[in-house]
Each structure stands twice: as C-alpha cells, then as structure tokens.
Design a protein around this motif. Sequence first.
Motif, PDB file in Angstrom:
ATOM      1  N   PHE A 553       0.836  -1.201   0.000  1.00 46.03           N
ATOM      2  CA  PHE A 553       0.000   0.000   0.000  1.00 46.03           C
ATOM      3  C   PHE A 553       0.873   1.254   0.000  1.00 46.03           C
ATOM      4  O   PHE A 553       0.641   2.201  -0.772  1.00 46.03           O
ATOM      5  N   ASN A 554       1.900   1.258   0.860  1.00 47.47           N
ATOM      6  CA  ASN A 554       2.806   2.409   0.908  1.00 47.47           C
ATOM      7  C   ASN A 554       3.529   2.601  -0.421  1.00 47.47           C
ATOM      8  O   ASN A 554       3.732   3.735  -0.873  1.00 47.47           O
ATOM      9  N   GLU A 555       3.921   1.507  -1.054  1.00 45.78           N
ATOM     10  CA  GLU A 555       4.600   1.603  -2.342  1.00 45.78           C
ATOM     11  C   GLU A 555       3.667   2.131  -3.434  1.00 45.78           C
ATOM     12  O   GLU A 555       4.098   2.883  -4.326  1.00 45.78           O
ATOM     13  N   THR A 556       2.395   1.770  -3.354  1.00 50.05           N
ATOM     14  CA  THR A 556       1.415   2.284  -4.324  1.00 50.05           C
ATOM     15  C   THR A 556       1.281   3.796  -4.190  1.00 50.05           C
ATOM     16  O   THR A 556       1.264   4.535  -5.198  1.00 50.05           O
ATOM     17  N   ILE A 557       1.201   4.273  -2.950  1.00 47.80           N
ATOM     18  CA  ILE A 557       1.127   5.723  -2.726  1.00 47.80           C
ATOM     19  C   ILE A 557       2.409   6.388  -3.219  1.00 47.80           C
ATOM     20  O   ILE A 557       2.389   7.440  -3.870  1.00 47.80           O
ATOM     21  N   LYS A 558       3.543   5.770  -2.884  1.00 54.41           N
ATOM     22  CA  LYS A 558       4.834   6.339  -3.280  1.00 54.41           C
ATOM     23  C   LYS A 558       4.924   6.507  -4.792  1.00 54.41           C
ATOM     24  O   LYS A 558       5.322   7.570  -5.293  1.00 54.41           O
ATOM     25  N   ASP A 559       4.562   5.486  -5.531  1.00 52.74           N
ATOM     26  CA  ASP A 559       4.677   5.550  -6.987  1.00 52.74           C
ATOM     27  C   ASP A 559       3.722   6.577  -7.593  1.00 52.74           C
ATOM     28  O   ASP A 559       4.034   7.197  -8.611  1.00 52.74           O
ATOM     29  N   ALA A 560       2.563   6.750  -6.957  1.00 52.26           N
ATOM     30  CA  ALA A 560       1.604   7.734  -7.462  1.00 52.26           C
ATOM     31  C   ALA A 560       2.088   9.159  -7.219  1.00 52.26           C
ATOM     32  O   ALA A 560       1.952  10.031  -8.079  1.00 52.26           O
ATOM     33  N   LEU A 561       2.662   9.402  -6.030  1.00 51.32           N
ATOM     34  CA  LEU A 561       3.079  10.754  -5.670  1.00 51.32           C
ATOM     35  C   LEU A 561       4.471  11.107  -6.190  1.00 51.32           C
ATOM     36  O   LEU A 561       4.768  12.279  -6.404  1.00 51.32           O
ATOM     37  N   ASP A 562       5.322  10.106  -6.359  1.00 51.58           N
ATOM     38  CA  ASP A 562       6.731  10.346  -6.676  1.00 51.58           C
ATOM     39  C   ASP A 562       7.157   9.462  -7.850  1.00 51.58           C
ATOM     40  O   ASP A 562       7.970   8.546  -7.701  1.00 51.58           O
ATOM     41  N   PRO A 563       6.620   9.707  -9.038  1.00 48.79           N
ATOM     42  CA  PRO A 563       6.889   8.810 -10.171  1.00 48.79           C
ATOM     43  C   PRO A 563       8.362   8.731 -10.556  1.00 48.79           C
ATOM     44  O   PRO A 563       8.803   7.712 -11.091  1.00 48.79           O
ATOM     45  N   ASN A 564       9.134   9.782 -10.273  1.00 48.76           N
ATOM     46  CA  ASN A 564      10.552   9.758 -10.625  1.00 48.76           C
ATOM     47  C   ASN A 564      11.446   9.263  -9.489  1.00 48.76           C
ATOM     48  O   ASN A 564      12.666   9.181  -9.650  1.00 48.76           O
ATOM     49  N   GLY A 565      10.842   8.994  -8.334  1.00 51.97           N
ATOM     50  CA  GLY A 565      11.587   8.399  -7.228  1.00 51.97           C
ATOM     51  C   GLY A 565      12.671   9.277  -6.644  1.00 51.97           C
ATOM     52  O   GLY A 565      13.724   8.783  -6.229  1.00 51.97           O
ATOM     53  N   ILE A 566      12.421  10.597  -6.574  1.00 50.56           N
ATOM     54  CA  ILE A 566      13.480  11.509  -6.102  1.00 50.56           C
ATOM     55  C   ILE A 566      13.384  11.830  -4.612  1.00 50.56           C
ATOM     56  O   ILE A 566      14.326  12.355  -4.024  1.00 50.56           O
ATOM     57  N   MET A 567      12.261  11.530  -3.963  1.00 50.43           N
ATOM     58  CA  MET A 567      12.044  11.990  -2.597  1.00 50.43           C
ATOM     59  C   MET A 567      12.453  10.932  -1.574  1.00 50.43           C
ATOM     60  O   MET A 567      11.766   9.943  -1.358  1.00 50.43           O
ATOM     61  N   ALA A 568      13.629  11.120  -0.956  1.00 54.29           N
ATOM     62  CA  ALA A 568      14.110  10.290   0.158  1.00 54.29           C
ATOM     63  C   ALA A 568      13.912   8.799  -0.094  1.00 54.29           C
ATOM     64  O   ALA A 568      13.288   8.105   0.711  1.00 54.29           O
ATOM     65  N   PRO A 569      14.429   8.263  -1.200  1.00 51.21           N
ATOM     66  CA  PRO A 569      14.235   6.831  -1.456  1.00 51.21           C
ATOM     67  C   PRO A 569      14.773   5.979  -0.309  1.00 51.21           C
ATOM     68  O   PRO A 569      15.886   6.197   0.168  1.00 51.21           O
ATOM     69  N   GLY A 570      13.960   5.028   0.132  1.00 59.50           N
ATOM     70  CA  GLY A 570      14.363   4.110   1.182  1.00 59.50           C
ATOM     71  C   GLY A 570      14.010   4.533   2.586  1.00 59.50           C
ATOM     72  O   GLY A 570      14.132   3.733   3.524  1.00 59.50           O
ATOM     73  N   ARG A 571      13.571   5.778   2.754  1.00 57.15           N
ATOM     74  CA  ARG A 571      13.220   6.211   4.115  1.00 57.15           C
ATOM     75  C   ARG A 571      12.090   5.341   4.657  1.00 57.15           C
ATOM     76  O   ARG A 571      11.098   5.113   3.989  1.00 57.15           O
ATOM     77  N   ASN A 572      12.266   4.839   5.866  1.00 56.18           N
ATOM     78  CA  ASN A 572      11.296   3.968   6.537  1.00 56.18           C
ATOM     79  C   ASN A 572      10.927   2.742   5.699  1.00 56.18           C
ATOM     80  O   ASN A 572       9.821   2.219   5.788  1.00 56.18           O
ATOM     81  N   GLY A 573      11.876   2.300   4.875  1.00 59.27           N
ATOM     82  CA  GLY A 573      11.685   1.083   4.111  1.00 59.27           C
ATOM     83  C   GLY A 573      10.798   1.225   2.887  1.00 59.27           C
ATOM     84  O   GLY A 573      10.415   0.222   2.281  1.00 59.27           O
ATOM     85  N   ILE A 574      10.479   2.455   2.493  1.00 59.58           N
ATOM     86  CA  ILE A 574       9.616   2.688   1.327  1.00 59.58           C
ATOM     87  C   ILE A 574      10.494   3.086   0.144  1.00 59.58           C
ATOM     88  O   ILE A 574      11.088   4.163   0.122  1.00 59.58           O
TER      89      ILE A 574
END
Length: 606
Positions: A553-574
């Motif tokens: 679920f967290n990864e789904t939100i992450k991909d929707a909000l941050d498609p380029n993966g630039i925001m703190a990748p890996g923080r809290n395991g996301i």
Amino acid sequence: MSQALNKPPTTDELYRGYPKRLAEEAKYSKDRLLSHKTLPDSVPRQRGVRLPPDTSRETFDEAIAALQQELGKDNVVVNDKPLIDGWYLEHPNTHDAFHLVDQEDLVASAVAYPGSTRETQAIVRWANKYGIPLWPISMGRNLGYGGSAPRVPGSVVVDLGMRMNKILSIDAENASCVVEPGVSYFQLYEEIQKRKLPLWIDCPDLGGGSVLGNAIDRGVGYTPMGDHFANHCGMEIVLPTGELLRTGMGALPGKDGKDNPTWQSFQAAYGPYVDGIFSQSNFGIVTQMGMWLMRETGHQSYMFTFPRDEDFPAIVEAMRPLAQNRILGNIPQLRHIVQELNVTGLPKSHWYDKSGPIPRDVIREHSKQLPIGECSWVFYGTQYGDEASINTQLQLIKATFSSIAGTRFYLPKDLPDDHYIHSRAKVCSGVPVLRELDWLNWKPNAAHLFFSPITPTKGVDAQVVHDLNVKLHEKYNFDLFPTLCVAGREMHYITNIIFDRSSNDEKKRANALMRELIASAAAEGYGEYRTHLLYADQVAGTYNWGNGALLKFNETIKDALDPNGIMAPGRNGIWPKKYRGKGWEILGDENEKAVGGGTIAPKSKL
C-alpha cells in the motif's frame, strides 16, 4: 583547532544553538564529552565527492550550477570538505554523527538550504529534472536513528532548518503555534517566555531538536501532550512533483488571502484524513506545521524506587490501571537502576574497569552509594493541577505501588540538586534541557543506537521483550539501558545501545545485536515504532501481515506521488519503483560487512 576548545553557539548566534540560560551547562557538557574522545576531529577522506546513483561528474556539476543559480551560490554546498562528527549542537548535516558503518559511506553529495516553501518547491522540481535523489531533514538531530545521513549515498540533503527557522505564529488564546522545520524546542520555549505567555511546550529528553521534525517522526515527550503527532494540527507540504498541499482546515482558503482561522483548531477537516501518510514517510516535505500547546498549570514531579529486578512485571501491572484511568498525569518513565549510574555522566570505567557488560551485583553495590539507595527499578512521574488534586492523585498512586514490597517514594526536595530528578521535573513541565547528554560519557567516542519496540502495558508482554534484551545484550557484550515510556495501553520499550564509534568491532556487534533484536521481537509479535535508517527495510518487512499488504500500500502511494523516485528513497523502508528490487534493500548482514572498508551499495544498477 579542536572542537573541544570552541565555545558552543547560543541561539542568538546560531539557530541550532542553546539558550543563554544553559551556557554553563552546554560548555561543561561539550567539554566533558569531547574529553573522552580519542578520534581526531576529522581524517583525510578516501574518496572524492560521493555522486548520486548513475550520475556522472559532468552532469552533477551542471545540476549543482543550476541549483546555485536558483538558490544562490552560498545556499548549495558540495560535500567535499572533511567529515566532522561534532557535538550535539554542532552536528553534521552531511552524514551520521553516530555512524554504524564507515563514516564516508552514508554521505551526501551536496547540501541545499532553502529559505522558503517556494525555494523548496524549486529544489524538488530541479531534482525531478536531473533525477537526483533528495534527503530532506529538519535539523538532523534524530541521533540514534541516523541523524542527517541519506539512505542512498550521494543524495542531496535538503537542510530545511538553516534558513527556515521561523516561528510563524503563536496564538495564546487558541494555545497553538505554527512553526517551520528549523524551530527547536529551545527556540519555541524561549519565545514563549519572552512574550510572557501562560503556555507550555512538550519537549523530548533533549531540547535541541526540531519541533516539526520530531512530530512527523512520531516522537514523544512527557507532559499530558506527550504524543507529538497527535497534537499537531495542519501541515503545509511540498509534494514530490513540486506541487503544494495544505492539510486539514488549511485546505479551505481564508478571507482576503489570509490563512483559514480554524487551521490550528481542527485537525481533520472534510474527507479522508491524510496527515498520517506524511508522518514517517517519504511522500513529501513538510515546510510548516501547526502544533497545540499546553496551558500553564501546577505540577509536582516525583519518583518511586523498587528493590528487585523480578518486580518488573508487577510494576507494569500496577501502572496499567493508573494510566488507563488517567491518574498518572503524564507519560512517565520506568528505568532500570543502571540508568542512574550513567546519567551521572561518569564513565563506565568509574563503576567497572573490566571488559564485558557491568554485572548485576556490581550495579547493585554501586546503587547503595546513590542518593536513592539500593534498588532495581526507578519510576519518574509528574502530576498536574492544583495542590489538592495533585495530593489526591499521589495518594492513589502511592497506595497502588505500595503493593510491591520495599517501594520508596521521593520528591525533588528529598534529593540533591544535581540528581537527575530535577532534570525530569523541568522536562515534564515543558522546559527543554541538555542533561540527557550525560550518559554519552559512558564510553569514549560514544555513539548510540535505539531499539524501540512497542509492548502492551502488561507485565507478561513487557517481560518477554525485556528478557530478549537481557539475553541478546549479554550475547553481543553490551550494557543494557532500558527505558519504558508508559501509556494506558502500550509502552515504548526504548533500549539505548551505547558503542564506541572508533571501534569496528563494536560497530559490527552493535549491528548484529540490532538485527537479532528486531527479528526476535517480531517473532514474538512485537514491532518497532521507529528505527535507524539502516534497519528500515528489516523493520518494514516485519509488518508483513497479508503478504506484506501494508508495504505494498505504501509503495502504491509512493509511486503515485513520486513517479521519478526523487524523494528520500528508502526512508522507513519505502522504495520508489526506480530503486525497488534492485539491491538497495538491507535485509541481512550488509551493515556488518560494510564496516572497515566495505560499502552500503546496490547489488545491481538502477
């Protein structure tokens, strides 16, 4: 010049500093801690600038020049200087001051200093353009959880504290405030005192951290408003695309372009309550936040001591009804007596000059010489209200704890002026302090790491976690320092692992201890509420009910909000899609292998 010879800064000189009322304490604390240091302030770096993943030096230089054009040259600094671990109020924003792997491993490529929400948006848009990961920090003082270190080496740290450190408002009637990320507990407290407002803040054990940063990391304090995130109200957030969001009532425009007057009065507003997804996540950068304050009131701090180690489950059972019935006035602490030795600020060698954990009989013998005498467990609490209600509450608490034979009760006036109870009394009445730094004198070059599982407020559960800690600390040759922060239905069991960061052996053992603690506690059904960035993947993986439904679920939100993966990748395991499953996750003994010349690196290319 060694940092030990430099006077630490005041808040008048640097936003990260200490208030003048603590001048003598700050100097003493810094000089004493650094007097145990055997490491030099810095050593020559073995590598040049740690570049972001899959970024050439040419592209990096072009990107940095573009960002300097946007923010000003002085506000974008390449991390090519010596790495200095510093001291609590002079900590690095380029790496982890309490490094568990090599100092040069989890490092930033550069640090950017935005001065406004607009500039923060500009940094995010820049990162999307160049594909460079960002690592936002408020002040970077979550020491014990990773400090300022980026999870992906070569990320650009976005230090929001340096220039975004304004108290935007204090509403005395509403008992609330709005702060930027760089506002420390010291700063907010001093401003309230300057205005002579009858308000308290709720602060954690140390006062130099960010009010906003601690809340979104779900930190705790010790007054009745000790759940910091529960007492926030409204956020302004820069999303990973650079768009701007306001949550709660802030989503409703105010009259004539002003903020909505109810923004700091009601948390949820209309529709889904989204604030929670921005705590302990990498879904955006919080640039301002509303916080509720406490009305000034009467208060009385106190302590109980309990004589035997085996009293532990009975103490927990006694605390539960007191907490659930809200007789306990605050979020109290239950600490083992060994904590009374290390908060004196004296080194372990003063108490025990042999290798290995300090034995229980030695602890007991030394406790006889302390002002509170021989005991095993110490309970620190505070009651609030008028004198009559406080006295009534204390009588109920005394009657409950008296069921445990040998229990003793103390007020601050019963103990010397330098006893730790006086520091607790300040913290529990909203006065930020520095005293909690003293236990770092336990070892030379001391660093620490927190293991922080949640247990129900039940003796049987607390005993399981405590026994695991005892067993594994003995296995890995570390002293055990447990502190329990008590609520009605749960307790934060916080274990403080103190290690010498100059010793590769201690680093390896601390890493192995932490990994086994996480796995063993999870196998019994107990998970951490917060962890060091090096164990985020392991901890996130323990929350695996429903075939890992929560992480998905967290990864789904992450991909929707941050498609380029630039925001703190890996923080809290996301991890965003760009990094996910490409070898960045730490799930085994990678940390131990990285100590002494290895590296935390992906097992494959992006």
